[in-house]
Design a protein around this motif. Structure first.
Motif, mmCIF file in Angstrom:
data_model
loop_
_atom_site.group_PDB
_atom_site.id
_atom_site.type_symbol
_atom_site.label_atom_id
_atom_site.label_comp_id
_atom_site.label_asym_id
_atom_site.label_seq_id
_atom_site.Cartn_x
_atom_site.Cartn_y
_atom_site.Cartn_z
ATOM 1 N N MET A 1 60.467 48.799 41.893
ATOM 2 C CA MET A 1 59.197 48.354 41.343
ATOM 3 C C MET A 1 58.200 48.124 42.473
ATOM 4 O O MET A 1 58.282 47.146 43.204
ATOM 5 N N LYS A 2 57.291 49.052 42.674
ATOM 6 C CA LYS A 2 56.280 48.940 43.706
ATOM 7 C C LYS A 2 55.017 48.315 43.116
ATOM 8 O O LYS A 2 54.461 48.811 42.130
ATOM 9 N N LEU A 3 54.561 47.224 43.727
ATOM 10 C CA LEU A 3 53.379 46.543 43.215
ATOM 11 C C LEU A 3 52.177 47.479 43.169
ATOM 12 O O LEU A 3 51.364 47.422 42.248
ATOM 13 N N SER A 4 52.081 48.339 44.162
ATOM 14 C CA SER A 4 50.935 49.252 44.231
ATOM 15 C C SER A 4 50.932 50.269 43.092
ATOM 16 O O SER A 4 49.900 50.912 42.840
ATOM 17 N N HIS A 5 52.069 50.419 42.418
ATOM 18 C CA HIS A 5 52.158 51.384 41.318
ATOM 19 C C HIS A 5 52.038 50.716 39.948
ATOM 20 O O HIS A 5 52.006 51.412 38.931
ATOM 21 N N LEU A 6 51.980 49.414 39.927
ATOM 22 C CA LEU A 6 51.933 48.692 38.656
ATOM 23 C C LEU A 6 50.496 48.590 38.147
ATOM 24 O O LEU A 6 49.548 48.580 38.934
ATOM 25 N N PRO A 7 50.322 48.479 36.833
ATOM 26 C CA PRO A 7 48.962 48.463 36.259
ATOM 27 C C PRO A 7 48.171 47.221 36.654
ATOM 28 O O PRO A 7 48.733 46.147 36.851
ATOM 29 N N THR A 8 46.878 47.409 36.761
ATOM 30 C CA THR A 8 45.968 46.293 37.015
ATOM 31 C C THR A 8 45.070 46.027 35.806
ATOM 32 O O THR A 8 44.257 45.104 35.833
ATOM 33 N N ARG A 9 45.241 46.831 34.751
ATOM 34 C CA ARG A 9 44.420 46.699 33.549
ATOM 35 C C ARG A 9 45.308 46.629 32.302
ATOM 36 O O ARG A 9 46.498 46.980 32.349
ATOM 37 N N ALA A 196 53.792 42.729 52.106
ATOM 38 C CA ALA A 196 54.369 41.389 52.245
ATOM 39 C C ALA A 196 54.705 40.801 50.881
ATOM 40 O O ALA A 196 55.766 40.189 50.697
ATOM 41 N N TYR A 197 53.825 40.990 49.919
ATOM 42 C CA TYR A 197 54.096 40.513 48.557
ATOM 43 C C TYR A 197 55.290 41.244 47.950
ATOM 44 O O TYR A 197 56.073 40.656 47.199
ATOM 45 N N GLN A 198 55.420 42.525 48.261
ATOM 46 C CA GLN A 198 56.546 43.298 47.753
ATOM 47 C C GLN A 198 57.865 42.651 48.170
ATOM 48 O O GLN A 198 58.787 42.476 47.351
ATOM 49 N N ASP A 199 57.969 42.261 49.423
ATOM 50 C CA ASP A 199 59.188 41.617 49.904
ATOM 51 C C ASP A 199 59.380 40.244 49.269
ATOM 52 O O ASP A 199 60.510 39.849 48.959
ATOM 53 N N VAL A 200 58.290 39.516 49.069
ATOM 54 C CA VAL A 200 58.382 38.201 48.419
ATOM 55 C C VAL A 200 58.945 38.343 47.009
ATOM 56 O O VAL A 200 59.834 37.594 46.595
ATOM 57 N N VAL A 201 58.419 39.300 46.270
ATOM 58 C CA VAL A 201 58.888 39.511 44.891
ATOM 59 C C VAL A 201 60.363 39.885 44.870
ATOM 60 O O VAL A 201 61.116 39.456 43.990
ATOM 61 N N GLU A 202 60.789 40.672 45.834
ATOM 62 C CA GLU A 202 62.188 41.117 45.872
ATOM 63 C C GLU A 202 63.126 40.042 46.407
ATOM 64 O O GLU A 202 64.257 39.891 45.933
ATOM 65 N N ILE A 212 54.249 39.834 36.946
ATOM 66 C CA ILE A 212 53.169 40.602 37.570
ATOM 67 C C ILE A 212 52.071 40.782 36.519
ATOM 68 O O ILE A 212 52.281 41.422 35.487
ATOM 69 N N VAL A 213 50.916 40.203 36.786
ATOM 70 C CA VAL A 213 49.843 40.135 35.794
ATOM 71 C C VAL A 213 48.719 41.115 36.139
ATOM 72 O O VAL A 213 48.084 40.981 37.197
ATOM 73 N N PRO A 214 48.431 42.095 35.290
ATOM 74 C CA PRO A 214 47.252 42.938 35.517
ATOM 75 C C PRO A 214 46.004 42.053 35.543
ATOM 76 O O PRO A 214 45.742 41.316 34.588
ATOM 77 N N ALA A 215 45.229 42.111 36.630
ATOM 78 C CA ALA A 215 44.192 41.093 36.838
ATOM 79 C C ALA A 215 42.768 41.625 36.887
ATOM 80 O O ALA A 215 41.839 40.877 37.192
ATOM 81 N N ASP A 216 42.571 42.902 36.579
ATOM 82 C CA ASP A 216 41.207 43.436 36.625
ATOM 83 C C ASP A 216 40.340 42.905 35.487
ATOM 84 O O ASP A 216 39.124 42.781 35.639
ATOM 85 N N GLN A 217 40.950 42.632 34.336
ATOM 86 C CA GLN A 217 40.205 42.167 33.162
ATOM 87 C C GLN A 217 40.616 40.725 32.857
ATOM 88 O O GLN A 217 41.765 40.451 32.533
ATOM 89 N N ASN A 218 39.658 39.835 32.929
ATOM 90 C CA ASN A 218 39.977 38.421 32.771
ATOM 91 C C ASN A 218 40.594 38.100 31.419
ATOM 92 O O ASN A 218 41.521 37.295 31.319
ATOM 93 N N TRP A 219 40.096 38.738 30.364
ATOM 94 C CA TRP A 219 40.590 38.435 29.023
ATOM 95 C C TRP A 219 42.068 38.779 28.872
ATOM 96 O O TRP A 219 42.807 38.059 28.193
#
Length: 246
Positions: A1-9, A196-202, A212-219
């Protein structure tokens, strides 16, 4: 699970207005549950919010916890350690802010900053960071053994949205107070922080997984966090005390 590949929306087929209505229902339910949590004083809840700069931690706290009883909820925003704090172990300044029974404690940034910033800036050796993961896991286990539930959220914001929000701190007079000249320097180190976050999560989720929360849209961000909190409180045997105080 790569954070950079996870959705932000949010998912494209998700109805925004219906989701916002669901969030309002969840927040109302959270208020009820928090009232019982505070009265019962058997459990406590620690909410850890982490994310890149401009991922929306402050706004999330303001929205999700706007209706809870202030007597039963506290927020601590951890900044750079003071000189006194640096003279102790890195968890010293954290432990005194953990929640008492009946309380909800929100960490806006947290003990995880001490395995993120020093690593990215190269202030400590990798072996020190590695040992710190173990200390964090033991610390969180101690809290769990004391009836503290821990929820850990990483707010996953895209680079475009991050830059947009930082630019708003320059152009919007109401957000000038949020601006820090170092903000854009941090954006340039985005990939290093994600690593660094990737290692923290693992490394720091053996029994307490990160959400892991998609954070681009506040709602949508508010909905995801509110639902996770409510679902977690539903796992507890929450009830008002049935005995009068002597």
């Amino acid at each position: 699970m790569k954070l950079s590949h996870l959705p932000t929306r949010a998912p494209e087929d998700l109805d925004k207005e219906k989701t916002k209505d669901q969030t309002l229902t969840l927040l109302s339910y959270l208020q009820e549950k928090q009232d019982i949590l505070y009265a019962q004083q058997q459990y406590s809840l620690l909410i850890v919010l982490q994310g890149l700069d401009a991922s929306g931690k402050d706004g999330l706290v303001k929205k999700v916890f706007s209706g809870v009883n202030p007597m039963g909820c506290q927020v601590k925003a951890f900044k750079a350690p003071t000189e006194e704090e640096l003279s102790h172990d890195f968890l010293w300044r954290i432990h005194k802010y953990t929640p008492a029974k009946g309380m909800i404690q929100i960490f806006n940034r947290s003990h995880y900053e001490d395995v993120l910033v020093p690593r990215v800036e190269g202030w400590v050796k990798p072996a020190v960071i590695k040992r710190s993961y173990g200390y964090i896991n033991s610390f969180e286990q101690l809290l769990q053994d004391s009836n503290t539930l821990i929820l850990k959220f990483f707010l996953n914001v895209s680079e475009d949205k991050q830059r947009e929000r930082i630019q708003e701190r320059i152009t919007d007079p109401n957000k000038h107070w949020k601006y820090d000249p170092g903000d854009m320097l941090v954006v340039k180190k985005r990939d290093d922080y994600l690593e660094a976050y990737q290692d923290v999560v693992e490394e720091c989720s053996p029994d307490i997984p990160w959400t892991i929360v998609p954070a681009d849209q506040n709602w949508y961000k508010e909905y995801v966090v509110a639902k996770k909190i409510v679902d977690t409180l539903d796992t507890l045997d929450l009830r008002y005390p049935d005995k009068l105080k002597k």
